[in-house]
Design an enzyme around this catalytic site. Structure first.
Site, short mmCIF file in Angstrom:
data_model
loop_
_atom_site.label_atom_id
_atom_site.label_comp_id
_atom_site.label_asym_id
_atom_site.label_seq_id
_atom_site.Cartn_x
_atom_site.Cartn_y
_atom_site.Cartn_z
N TYR A 144 0.86 -1.19 0.00
CA TYR A 144 0.00 0.00 0.00
C TYR A 144 0.89 1.23 0.00
O TYR A 144 1.81 1.33 0.81
CB TYR A 144 -0.89 -0.02 1.25
N ASP A 239 9.35 2.72 -0.36
CA ASP A 239 8.32 3.38 0.44
C ASP A 239 8.60 3.02 1.89
O ASP A 239 8.23 1.95 2.37
CB ASP A 239 6.93 2.91 0.00
N LYS A 267 4.91 9.37 8.67
CA LYS A 267 4.71 8.85 10.03
C LYS A 267 5.75 9.34 11.04
O LYS A 267 5.64 10.45 11.53
CB LYS A 267 4.61 7.33 9.99
N1 HOZ Z 1 -3.78 3.20 6.00
C1 HOZ Z 1 -3.47 3.28 7.39
C2 HOZ Z 1 -2.81 2.05 7.89
N2 HOZ Z 1 -1.84 1.43 7.09
C3 HOZ Z 1 -4.70 3.53 8.22
C4 HOZ Z 1 -4.71 4.89 8.68
C5 HOZ Z 1 -5.84 5.27 9.63
O1 HOZ Z 1 -6.94 4.73 9.56
O2 HOZ Z 1 -5.61 6.15 10.43
#
Ligand code: HOZ
Length: 429
Positions: A144, A239, A267
């Protein structure tokens, strides 16, 4: 557990926010409950609006490696706040954070700050296309890279969690330029990258996959990727939005000793504030506007509060022994989890761990790619999630995400979480 206030807020939120949430996984659909609304967090703990207390293994999906409200980060934000929150003009803190990132990541000579990981990956592939003059992007099934159009092809995270094959609204004309191939499959990788008809600009990879649950790369996978991309003039993009400053100060590229051409970050480098970044060799980065023609911009890019939180966080992470201590804790915790799994569900779970990120998959495994991750019993994960929540442990509301260890979790917190895991597994049998 009392959850009345969360229930009321969720009903209210659903009237004004789609699904009541601002990011889909947190709606908790796939684990069979409604989300708890958070009031506050401190150190290793998170508290909901009904006053329930939890040991936090989500860590805001990775950023809170120091735990919540770390005094140095709070002090840096507070001090910066007094001078204003956004100027749309350069500030000294941007240079400080850029220098810390460059010092930690040998593959990065210049870095551009943006406001999220999605912006970082989206901008990095634009740069790769602009630099190489080629079109296609190769990614891996179950990885992702945020929610930009080009990446919503066999993507992980919420896309697998909610079982969405792709997304309406993403034009076929765009996704035809994204090739998604199996993770850890060196033969398909070689065949794809050596196909000269494909006009490949870049390969983008989570060097440790964290969004189909944690899946480690086979040693040969990343090495082959680096070798063939170099040979074919294809840019290699790591990534490291999750792995950057998580696996080591120099991220997965230090952990596996591989230098990508471009790196995406997010992050942790924002210390819990919204931030993203992409960086790499000068020669490539200088194709970005205003030096070069590849356009990318942002009003809140390099936001002073985010920069200050990032600088304070990276300074803490650079303290000698930080990662060794985190590794010891994570290894001990994982060994405990493994022992519990073997006692109650022998041969029925697979624990994948790299450093302080891990996933217990409810499948015999091994889990090495998207197809094997998809073999996990999500119903069982949901039951485990609910058991743990009821016992005061905050896990990711999806089988296909990571659990994170933070420096704030004490040995006693981890031991308590293991006791609760044992309780949950007994109920699952
Ligand atoms: N896509 C995020 C985890 N890999 C989720 C982010 C969220 O819901 O805060």
């Amino acid at each position: 557990m009392k959850i009345e206030r969360s229930k009321e807020l969720f009903a209210k939120a659903r009237k004004c926010i789609p699904g009541g949430v601002n990011s889909p996984v947190r709606a908790c659909k796939s684990v069979g409950c409604d989300p708890l609304f958070v009031a506050r967090a401190n150190g290793a703990r998170i508290y909901d609006v009904d006053g329930n207390e939890f040991i936090d293994f989500v860590c805001s999906w990775g950023p809170m490696i120091l735990g919540h409200n770390h005094p140095a980060v709070v002090a840096a934000i507070t001090e910066t706040l007094a001078d204003g929150t956004s100027f749309g003009a350069p500030t000294p803190k941007e240079i400080e954070l850029a220098e810390l990132v460059i010092a930690a990541l040998p593959s990065v000579e210049k870095v551009r700050f943006v406001s999220s990981g999605t912006e970082a990956t989206m901008s990095a592939i634009r740069l790769a296309r602009g630099y190489t003059g080629r079109t296609k992007v190769v990614k891996f099934d179950g990885c992702y890279h945020g929610h930009a159009d080009s990446f919503l092809v066999k993507a992980g995270s919420g896309v697998i969690t909610l079982g969405i094959p792709g997304s309406p609204g993403v034009p076929e004309d765009i996704v035809k330029n994204t090739l998604s191939i199996p993770y850890n499959d060196v033969a398909t990788l070689e065949k794809t990258l050596r196909d000269e008809s494909l006009d490949i600009a870049c390969v983008i990879v989570e060097p440790v996959a964290g969004n189909m649950g944690v899946v480690a790369p086979h040693p040969e996978f990343l090495r082959a990727m680096r070798a063939i991309t170099t040979e074919r003039g294809i840019l290699l993009i790591f990534d490291e939005v999750i792995t950057g400053f998580r696996l080591a100060l120099g991220g997965a590229q230090q952990y596996y000793d591989i230098r990508p051409d471009l790196t995406c970050l997010g992050k942790i480098i924002g210390g819990g504030l919204p931030v993203g970044a992409y960086g790499g060799k000068k020669e490539i980065m200088d194709h970005i506007s205003p030096v070069g023609p590849v356009y990318q911009a942002g009003t809140l890019s390099g936001n002073p509060l985010a920069m200050a939180a990032g600088v304070a966080t990276l300074q803490e992470l650079a303290r000698p022994g930080f990662y060794a201590a985190l590794e010891r804790k994570a290894a001990g915790f994982a060994a405990g989890l493994q022992a519990i799994a073997e006692r109650y569900l022998p041969g029925q779970t697979t624990l994948n761990r790299v450093g302080s990120m891990m996933t217990t998959f409810f499948t015999p495994g091994p889990v090495t790619d998207f197809a094997t991750a998809m073999g996990a019993d999500t119903g069982r994960y949901g039951a485990h999630f609910r058991n743990m929540l009821a016992q005061g442990v905050w896990l990711a509301p999806s089988q296909f995400e990571a659990a994170f260890i933070s420096a704030a979790q004490s040995e006693a917190d981890l031991a308590a979480a293991l006791d609760k895991t044992e309780w949950s597994f007994k109920k699952l049998v």
